[in-house]
Write a protein that holds these residues in place. Structure first.
Motif, short mmCIF file in Angstrom:
data_model
loop_
_atom_site.label_atom_id
_atom_site.label_comp_id
_atom_site.label_asym_id
_atom_site.label_seq_id
_atom_site.Cartn_x
_atom_site.Cartn_y
_atom_site.Cartn_z
N GLU A 49 1.02 -1.15 0.05
CA GLU A 49 0.07 0.05 0.14
C GLU A 49 0.89 1.50 0.04
O GLU A 49 0.61 2.35 -0.55
N GLY A 52 1.65 2.27 -3.24
CA GLY A 52 0.61 2.92 -4.03
C GLY A 52 -0.17 1.74 -4.74
O GLY A 52 -1.00 1.90 -5.51
N ASN A 113 -3.69 0.62 -9.06
CA ASN A 113 -2.92 1.63 -8.52
C ASN A 113 -3.96 2.44 -7.80
O ASN A 113 -4.80 2.86 -8.21
N LYS A 115 -3.87 5.55 -6.71
CA LYS A 115 -4.03 6.80 -7.26
C LYS A 115 -4.97 7.05 -8.50
O LYS A 115 -5.66 7.75 -8.65
#
Length: 135
Positions: A49, A52, A113, A115
């Motif tokens: 984590e 990311g 991902n 983000k």
């Protein structure tokens, strides 16, 4: 192929009135197996984590052969049969104290991902840790 085994004891709160482990708790035993398998490579879910990447479960399959019983120590064998890409497939075998196979299962997870919320390849460091098992 990569295999890892960890042991867990069936706690009272995980059982029904018959002293059998409640069927929904097998997924938690799968998760403990995955987490400890990852830790055995020198990496952790926390590390994943922090890089990311999150790993949601996409599919889960279970087959109950015999009950896991209250206060019984269960061996959870986790197997990865092929190198992961965007997804990773785990197989599980649970054995009771008599070393009888009592449960089999599978999960399919994706590397996402955090983000972008999009699928991603597994982190290279993770692949590097697994590579020797698949050569």
């Amino acid at each position: 192929m990569f295999q890892y085994t960890t042991k867990l004891r069936v706690r009272y709160g995980e059982t029904d009135q018959m002293g059998y482990m409640y069927y929904g708790n097998y997924a938690e035993f799968f998760e403990v197996g995955r987490v400890e398998m990852l830790r055995s490579t020198g990496l952790t879910y926390r590390w994943m984590e922090e890089t990311g990447i999150m790993m949601p479960v996409l599919e889960m399959k279970c087959r109950y052969l015999k009950p896991a019983l209250y206060d019984e120590e269960i061996s959870v064998r986790v197997t990865i049969e092929k190198m992961p890409g965007v997804k990773i497939h785990f197989k599980y075998e649970l054995f009771n104290e008599k070393e009888e196979l009592i449960h089999v299962g599978e999960t399919l997870l994706a590397f996402i991902n955090m983000k972008t919320g999009r699928p991603s390849l597994a982190p290279q460091e993770f692949l590097d840790q697994l590579k020797p098992y698949f050569e």
